[in-house]
Design an enzyme around this catalytic site. Structure first.
Site, PDB file in Angstrom:
ATOM      1  N   GLY A 453       0.843  -1.187   0.000  1.00 40.73           N
ATOM      2  CA  GLY A 453       0.000   0.000   0.000  1.00 40.73           C
ATOM      3  C   GLY A 453       0.875   1.232   0.000  1.00 40.73           C
ATOM      4  N   GLY A 454       0.386   2.345  -0.591  1.00 39.48           N
ATOM      5  CA  GLY A 454       1.172   3.574  -0.619  1.00 39.48           C
ATOM      6  C   GLY A 454       2.509   3.341  -1.299  1.00 39.48           C
ATOM      7  N   ASP A 455       3.602   3.712  -0.602  1.00 37.07           N
ATOM      8  CA  ASP A 455       4.947   3.510  -1.152  1.00 37.07           C
ATOM      9  C   ASP A 455       5.653   2.367  -0.443  1.00 37.07           C
ATOM     10  OD1 ASP A 455       5.263   4.698   1.278  1.00 37.07           O
ATOM     11  OD2 ASP A 455       6.781   6.147   0.635  1.00 37.07           O
ATOM     12  N   GLU A 456       4.905   1.394   0.082  1.00 30.53           N
ATOM     13  CA  GLU A 456       5.469   0.250   0.787  1.00 30.53           C
ATOM     14  C   GLU A 456       5.359  -1.004  -0.074  1.00 30.53           C
ATOM     15  OE1 GLU A 456       4.597   1.470   5.441  1.00 30.53           O
ATOM     16  OE2 GLU A 456       3.156   0.211   4.363  1.00 30.53           O
TER      17      GLU A 456
END
Length: 534
Positions: A453-456
């Site tokens: 999710g996001g930048d993970e």
């Protein structure tokens, strides 16, 4: 009677009897035979009236033919007498050889039974052997096995006398020949009916076979007939045009194969279960160009009651478009829409599928329990001890290269937020797509790269020791660092990695949290001056 002329009378009667018997053999049907029997009594045996009572299949006797009187025929023909009444008559009659005679003095008790009869009252006899109108004489007819075929009833001797020994013998012989003729006529009639029925059945069978052939040949979807059982089990006997077009193979070539030769290797078990049990399955079949086509395969076992299963009738329907749509939906549900990587739910499912809740081998007497994670929730599924497909996971405890495990690399991008803020989400999305591509290119085919999710991002890499995992993290970080060009602009992001290890006894969530914590430890430990930002 003049004894000198008696032999001539007997000879004339014998000639008439012979002629009547000969006529029995010329009748073409059972009805003709019965009428010939009645006519022969009148023309050849010296009686003015005769009726043939035929035993029906239900045991009752029906008046099947009458000769000598149009009135008697109109009244009696087709009427039925019960078997019980007839047996009573034959039992109470005087035995004249095989004949049965009931004199008028005793026959009055039969006047009200249900046997059809044509008798009229008359004066008392004037001499001892004079025939009385109420006298009754019956000639039973038996088959070769003793079955009662019927009874000939006679009346009104032309000479007005009760028949003597010669007359009784002639009637008895005639009844015997009549029984043979009736049996033969019945046999011929049964044979004719059987032949007609057989011909109709054959016509129906031919029509059915033709209907099946046309339905098979011209069906809009694929159909095939395959061997069932024996050395040739599954071999295609026949394939229709639709199936040949579907698989791109001519009919002559299709007969060289069985479905097991055409099915995708991963679907062979499904095919074997469907072939053995009949029913429906969805699997992939090989086309001539080497590609595979998703089909719905439905088998019907065509059996023979005597010999058992004979062949399989298989219906093949093209479901490629539907299956592609289903796979697309399944892929969307399990993969990130932006990067195409497995999403958080799929990551947890894959990781949870490798874990069981026991930190070490389970005792032999207790059941082992495997944890499978779906959408972030761990559902426990019990599996017997020694489950062959579970590889028990432990964390490497040393730097020994032989001490290996399932490494979980948690990746968080450095400087990504500033790119989003300065250049917008369009640029940020392009960076995420490129980072996903670089991560996927830097791992082995059997490793998993997922976007949490996001930048993970998370990488699952099995069979690594501690040194291997650290080296992999460095390689992936170095792969991310080079500039990324978006709309003519070069931007940079860095990456922080935390390395965790999956071990049985942990849940998928615990493993991810462990790697996440180590990633934050690394992020804080690294100098801000060494982090790359856009």
């Amino acid at each position: 009677m003049d004894t000198d002329s008696e032999p001539y009378i007997h000879l004339a009667t014998l000639r008439q009897l012979h002629q009547s018997v000969a006529q029995l053999n010329t009748a073409r049907s059972l009805a003709d035979t019965l009428q010939t029997v009645a006519d022969g009594v009148v023309s050849g045996l010296g009686f003015e009236l005769a009726a043939v009572n035929l035993t029906r299949s239900d045991g009752e006797l029906v008046v099947a033919a009458v000769a000598g009187s149009a009135g008697a025929e109109a009244m009696m023909n087709g009427r039925v007498g019960s078997r019980a009444s007839w047996e009573r008559r034959l039992a109470m009659g005087e035995a004249w050889g095989e004949l049965r005679f009931i004199p008028y003095t005793e026959g009055w008790v039969l006047d009200d039974d249900d046997v059809p009869q044509w008798h009229t009252a008359g004066p008392a006899p004037r001499f001892a052997d004079e025939w009385h109108p109420m006298d009754r004489l019956f000639a039973p007819m038996y088959s070769s096995d003793g079955e009662l075929l019927g009874v000939i009833s006679v009346d009104k001797p032309r000479d007005g006398r009760r028949p003597g020994a010669w007359g009784c013998e002639a009637l008895q012989m005639y009844a015997y020949q009549a029984a043979i003729a009736i049996s033969n006529a019945r046999l011929r009639s049964n044979m004719q009916r059987a032949l007609v029925r057989l011909e109709r059945e054959q016509q129906a069978l031919r029509a059915s076979e033709e209907s099946f052939r046309q339905a098979f040949e011209y069906a809009p979807s694929g159909m095939a007939i395959a061997e069932m059982g024996g050395d040739q089990h599954g071999r295609l006997i026949k394939a229709n045009d639709a199936l040949c077009r579907l698989l791109g193979r001519p009919a002559s070539v299709m007969r060289r194969y069985s479905f097991s030769d055409l099915v995708h290797p991963e679907d062979i078990g499904t095919l074997l279960r469907t072939s053995a049990e009949g029913g429906r399955a969805e699997l992939r079949l090989s086309r001539r160009d080497g590609s595979y086509l998703w089909v719905s395969l439905r088998n019907s076992v065509v059996a023979d009651t005597a010999d058992g299963p004979r062949f399989l009738l298989t219906h093949v329907e093209d479901i490629e478009e539907r299956k592609r749509h289903e796979l697309q939906l399944a892929h969307r549900a399990s993969h990130d829409q932006l990067t195409g990587l497995p999403n958080s739910a799929e990551l947890r499912s894959r990781l949870g599928g490798r874990l069981c809740v026991r930190p070490g081998p389970a005792p032999a007497e207790e059941p082992a329990v495997h944890a499978f994670s779906m959408d972030g929730f761990d559902d426990l599924v019990t599996t017997p001890v020694g489950f062959d497909h579970h590889e028990h996971l432990t964390s490497p405890l040393t730097d020994d290269p032989q001490d290996k495990g399932l490494a979980v690399l948690f990746c968080d991008l450095d400087g990504f937020k500033s790119i989003n803020d300065r250049f917008g989400h369009h640029c940020g999305d392009a960076v995420l797509v490129e980072v996903a591509r670089r991560l996927a290119a830097g791992v082995r085919d059997n490793d998993t790269v997922a976007r949490l999710g996001g930048d993970e991002f998370v990488v699952l890499a099995s069979g690594l020791c501690r040194t291997d995992a650290a080296d992999l993290a460095v390689r992936l970080r170095n792969a991310i660092i080079p500039p990324i060009r978006v709309d003519g602009r070069a931007v940079r992001v860095g990456a922080s990695f935390g390395i965790g290890w999956a071990a049985c006894g942990m849940s998928a969530e615990e493993v991810l949290q462990s790697a996440d914590q180590r990633m934050y430890v690394e992020k804080r430990a690294r100098s801000k001056g060494h982090r790359r930002a856009g």
